[in-house]
Design a protein around this motif. Structure first.
Motif, mmCIF file in Angstrom:
data_model
loop_
_atom_site.group_PDB
_atom_site.id
_atom_site.type_symbol
_atom_site.label_atom_id
_atom_site.label_comp_id
_atom_site.label_asym_id
_atom_site.label_seq_id
_atom_site.Cartn_x
_atom_site.Cartn_y
_atom_site.Cartn_z
ATOM 1 N N ILE A 227 0.870 -1.170 0.000
ATOM 2 C CA ILE A 227 0.000 0.000 0.000
ATOM 3 C C ILE A 227 0.909 1.223 0.000
ATOM 4 O O ILE A 227 1.731 1.390 0.915
ATOM 5 N N LEU A 228 0.800 2.049 -1.018
ATOM 6 C CA LEU A 228 1.519 3.313 -1.038
ATOM 7 C C LEU A 228 0.596 4.316 -0.371
ATOM 8 O O LEU A 228 -0.292 4.888 -0.993
ATOM 9 N N ALA A 229 0.820 4.494 0.927
ATOM 10 C CA ALA A 229 -0.091 5.319 1.705
ATOM 11 C C ALA A 229 0.669 6.038 2.819
ATOM 12 O O ALA A 229 1.308 5.389 3.630
ATOM 13 N N PRO A 230 0.576 7.372 2.776
ATOM 14 C CA PRO A 230 -0.180 8.171 1.824
ATOM 15 C C PRO A 230 0.685 8.675 0.674
ATOM 16 O O PRO A 230 1.899 8.773 0.785
ATOM 17 N N VAL A 231 0.009 9.012 -0.430
ATOM 18 C CA VAL A 231 0.645 9.801 -1.479
ATOM 19 C C VAL A 231 0.558 11.262 -1.045
ATOM 20 O O VAL A 231 -0.541 11.762 -0.766
ATOM 21 N N ILE A 232 1.696 11.937 -0.945
ATOM 22 C CA ILE A 232 1.739 13.329 -0.485
ATOM 23 C C ILE A 232 2.246 14.206 -1.632
ATOM 24 O O ILE A 232 3.372 14.012 -2.097
ATOM 25 N N PRO A 233 1.444 15.146 -2.100
ATOM 26 C CA PRO A 233 1.876 15.990 -3.219
ATOM 27 C C PRO A 233 3.212 16.678 -2.949
ATOM 28 O O PRO A 233 3.418 17.255 -1.870
ATOM 29 N N PHE A 234 4.116 16.598 -3.912
ATOM 30 C CA PHE A 234 5.421 17.252 -3.883
ATOM 31 C C PHE A 234 6.336 16.734 -2.763
ATOM 32 O O PHE A 234 7.354 17.354 -2.461
ATOM 33 N N ILE A 235 5.970 15.621 -2.142
ATOM 34 C CA ILE A 235 6.833 14.978 -1.143
ATOM 35 C C ILE A 235 7.266 13.607 -1.646
ATOM 36 O O ILE A 235 8.452 13.319 -1.759
ATOM 37 N N ASN A 236 6.301 12.746 -1.951
ATOM 38 C CA ASN A 236 6.669 11.402 -2.424
ATOM 39 C C ASN A 236 5.945 10.982 -3.692
ATOM 40 O O ASN A 236 6.119 9.859 -4.165
ATOM 41 N N ASP A 237 5.118 11.854 -4.280
ATOM 42 C CA ASP A 237 4.376 11.456 -5.474
ATOM 43 C C ASP A 237 5.294 11.168 -6.664
ATOM 44 O O ASP A 237 4.939 10.381 -7.539
ATOM 45 N N HIS A 238 6.491 11.774 -6.682
ATOM 46 C CA HIS A 238 7.427 11.509 -7.779
ATOM 47 C C HIS A 238 8.003 10.092 -7.720
ATOM 48 O O HIS A 238 8.602 9.621 -8.685
ATOM 49 N N GLU A 239 7.793 9.388 -6.595
ATOM 50 C CA GLU A 239 8.340 8.042 -6.416
ATOM 51 C C GLU A 239 7.372 6.936 -6.824
ATOM 52 O O GLU A 239 7.698 5.754 -6.690
ATOM 53 N N ILE A 240 6.179 7.276 -7.268
ATOM 54 C CA ILE A 240 5.153 6.260 -7.510
ATOM 55 C C ILE A 240 5.679 5.107 -8.364
ATOM 56 O O ILE A 240 5.582 3.932 -7.982
ATOM 57 N N GLN A 271 1.092 20.319 9.195
ATOM 58 C CA GLN A 271 1.572 21.614 8.725
ATOM 59 C C GLN A 271 2.802 22.072 9.502
ATOM 60 O O GLN A 271 3.728 22.677 8.925
ATOM 61 N N ASP A 272 2.845 21.788 10.791
ATOM 62 C CA ASP A 272 4.049 22.105 11.567
ATOM 63 C C ASP A 272 5.245 21.301 11.060
ATOM 64 O O ASP A 272 6.358 21.820 10.931
ATOM 65 N N TRP A 273 5.013 20.024 10.751
ATOM 66 C CA TRP A 273 6.089 19.170 10.212
ATOM 67 C C TRP A 273 6.598 19.720 8.891
ATOM 68 O O TRP A 273 7.804 19.749 8.643
ATOM 69 N N LEU A 274 5.683 20.167 8.028
ATOM 70 C CA LEU A 274 6.091 20.751 6.756
ATOM 71 C C LEU A 274 6.980 21.974 6.964
ATOM 72 O O LEU A 274 7.995 22.142 6.285
ATOM 73 N N GLN A 275 6.598 22.832 7.892
ATOM 74 C CA GLN A 275 7.374 24.049 8.133
ATOM 75 C C GLN A 275 8.767 23.730 8.669
ATOM 76 O O GLN A 275 9.725 24.464 8.402
ATOM 77 N N PRO A 279 10.076 23.975 4.499
ATOM 78 C CA PRO A 279 9.456 25.309 4.573
ATOM 79 C C PRO A 279 9.313 25.981 3.218
ATOM 80 O O PRO A 279 8.365 26.746 3.002
ATOM 81 N N GLU A 280 10.247 25.726 2.293
ATOM 82 C CA GLU A 280 10.230 26.405 1.004
ATOM 83 C C GLU A 280 9.060 25.957 0.119
ATOM 84 O O GLU A 280 8.677 26.658 -0.810
ATOM 85 N N ARG A 281 8.491 24.789 0.396
ATOM 86 C CA ARG A 281 7.359 24.331 -0.420
ATOM 87 C C ARG A 281 6.117 24.020 0.390
ATOM 88 O O ARG A 281 5.150 23.449 -0.122
ATOM 89 N N ALA A 282 6.103 24.372 1.672
ATOM 90 C CA ALA A 282 4.961 24.045 2.531
ATOM 91 C C ALA A 282 3.661 24.641 1.997
ATOM 92 O O ALA A 282 2.621 23.979 1.953
ATOM 93 N N GLY A 283 3.708 25.918 1.583
ATOM 94 C CA GLY A 283 2.504 26.560 1.071
ATOM 95 C C GLY A 283 1.994 25.891 -0.191
ATOM 96 O O GLY A 283 0.780 25.685 -0.366
#
Length: 353
Positions: A227-240, A271-275, A279-283
């Protein structure tokens, strides 16, 4: 916090009064000051349960019965959808979820009682859904192993989801069940990047170890998928595609995916983890997540919560399906686990109803 995914302990949403102690207020902290440690030990409390099989009628999950030997999870995955459930036990979904665990030492005994009830109807039990049945404390407690022993004795179908290498300890029981068509395993494989793994899932098995789990389970005849879970945009989606290729090479037969879910307190924690880490791509990441959820961080509607909606969700689905098909994954419909072999030790046998 070393080896922890989050330093935060957001308030329990059921508590009217909250007290927080702020360690870092901008002033110098003495490194020897133990009131603000950089790591926390795991605390485990025992619970004598009065029921062990949980039931659900959710139309978007492939099981209606599950068992969780533990509450809370030391694996500390920052994205874990189960974090908010810790609030029901007057604890925080943040650091408490990772460090204050509840074990169910009488789980196997209670399972035997429930399987012995005359009205019990056989249906595959999913093991370790809310929290991982093979998290680190299982090595000492062996509650999951005792549960598997009961299921093997009763010839009861079971499916396991895990990202813990400890599952290989129980290969004897899993292969015995699989030989009778009573067992399948899904390995959660989220990234092949060790650095990202340490940031996102601090106490889980390394990606290479999870591939080893797939190889050894498959070699032992246990039907195994990922199970590829979760798919996170711009974090691991490039690894599919790379994840699917690695899984197929290790012997996986099936693969599925789930989009990131951020219910309740998990939104703040993620969101805290992203920051802290990106931080450069959190938004940008959060904007895409909201695009997937109709402008919100989360949409709990059945049929949408697992995949999201919109162009990005469609693209992930297409990429995943195409590469899985090319690799020979999911080509054949999975054989259902058998329910007709169920037999109580007292001698009464019952077919699947």
């Amino acid at each position: 916090m070393k080896t922890r995914a989050t330093p935060l302990n957001p308030k329990n949403r059921f508590q009217p009064i909250v007290t927080d102690r702020e360690c870092d207020d901008g002033w110098y902290q003495d490194p020897a000051d133990e009131t603000c440690p950089d790591s926390l030990a795991t605390e485990v409390t025992d619970e004598q349960v009065r029921s062990i099989i949980s039931r659900n009628q959710s139309p978007d999950v492939p099981f209606d019965q599950s068992i969780n030997p533990y509450r809370g999870c030391e694996h500390a995955c920052i994205y874990c959808f189960a974090r908010p459930t810790h609030a029901y036990w007057d604890m925080s979904p943040g650091l408490d979820f990772e460090t204050r665990l509840i074990a169910k030492p009488n789980a196997a005994e209670q399972l035997r009682r429930e399987l012995d009830k005359p009205g019990y109807r056989v249906s595959p039990i999913a093991l370790g859904i809310n929290t991982d049945a093979y998290q680190p404390i299982e090595k000492k407690r062996e509650i999951t192993r005792e549960i598997l022993k009961v299921l093997a004795e009763y010839r009861h179908p079971v499916s396991v989801i895990t990202k813990g290498a400890l599952i290989l300890r129980d290969l004897d029981l899993l292969s015995e069940l699989a030989d009778q068509g009573l067992c399948s395993v899904s390995v959660s494989l989220t990234t092949l990047d060790n650095t990202l793994k340490r940031q996102m899932e601090p106490r889980t098995a390394a990606p290479a170890t999870r591939l080893k789990i797939i190889r050894e389970l498959s070699a032992a005849g246990v039907p195994t998928g990922i199970i590829l879970a979760p798919v996170i945009p711009f974090i691991n989606d490039h690894e599919i595609e790379a994840i699917l290729e690695a899984a197929a090479g290790a012997g996986a037969q099936r693969a599925s995916w789930i989009m990131l879910r951020l219910p309740l307190e998990l939104d703040e924690l993620f969101q805290d983890w992203l920051q802290r880490h990106f931080p450069e791509r959190a938004g940008r990441i959060m904007n895409r997540i909201r695009d997937l959820r109709g402008g919100k961080s989360y949409d709990a509607k059945f049929g949408r919560r697992m995949t999201g909606t919109g162009p990005f969700a469609d693209l992930v689905r297409q990429r995943f399906s195409q590469r899985a098909r090319q690799l020979g994954l999911n080509l054949h419909r999975a054989e259902p686990l058998r329910g007709d072999l169920f037999k109580r030790p007292g001698g009464e046998q019952m077919a699947l109803l």
